[in-house]
Write an enzyme that holds these catalytic residues in place. Sequence first.
Site, PDB file in Angstrom:
ATOM      1  CD  GLU A   1     -32.269  29.161 -61.481  1.00 36.96           C
ATOM      2  OE1 GLU A   1     -31.306  30.167 -60.518  1.00 36.96           O
ATOM      3  OE2 GLU A   1     -32.934  29.089 -61.315  1.00 36.96           O
TER       4      GLU A   1
ATOM      5  CB  CYS B   1     -30.914  31.369 -57.718  1.00 37.73           C
ATOM      6  SG  CYS B   1     -30.606  29.737 -57.650  1.00 37.73           S
TER       7      CYS B   1
END
Length: 227
Positions: free
Chosen positions: A7, A41
Amino acid sequence: DKKVTLELGGKGANIVFDDAPIDQAVEGIVTGIFFNQGQVCCAGSRLLVQESIHDELLDSLKRRLSTLRLGDPLDKNTDIGAINSAEQLARISSLVEQGEAEGAERWSPSCELPSSGYWFAPTLFTNVTQAHTVARDEIFGPVLSVLTFRTPDEAVAKANNSQYGLSAGIWTEKGSRILAVASKLRAGVIWSNTFNKFDPTSPFGGYKESGYGREGGRHGLEAYLDV
């Protein structure tokens, strides 16, 4: 043979159409980029606003930013805490200075920064084009770049014009528009009329440079199973 999930970064597009509930959208925009000081993120770091409501939305957003409180992250009245390191603060500052040098217009509310620690005021950039560094690079700080669009196709094209593809948001009253736009966005997670809401049973992950594989839900278990 090793399986892996990654990720990675993002430059999430938060798309606001002219029929969106403005007050609700403003709260979602603030949550999207200023939660955890933008050190997320899947932060909604690119705001795409339909041209006809740009001024109204920006006025409302600026008013809301003027009410945010910076301070001790352990104080429940704090909205924005500290940046996680001197190195990250220097990176944020450098990218923001680059944004100004490239001609984007910087705005921050007048807010008092604590005297010790690593702090950066919530920041907006307007007059941003897709060529600007602040619209392309992940800043990982409380910095929002605002772009405009006229049509849904233009919104999709601008949202997808990124090496990242982790998250996106769509704000509109029309369910058909949500489905039509969402089907064309190259992002792993797409929210409608909200942002940064998660369900552990739903898979999370990205396209392109935003990662590999999925976590959460049954999809997230598959990387750990060999059957």
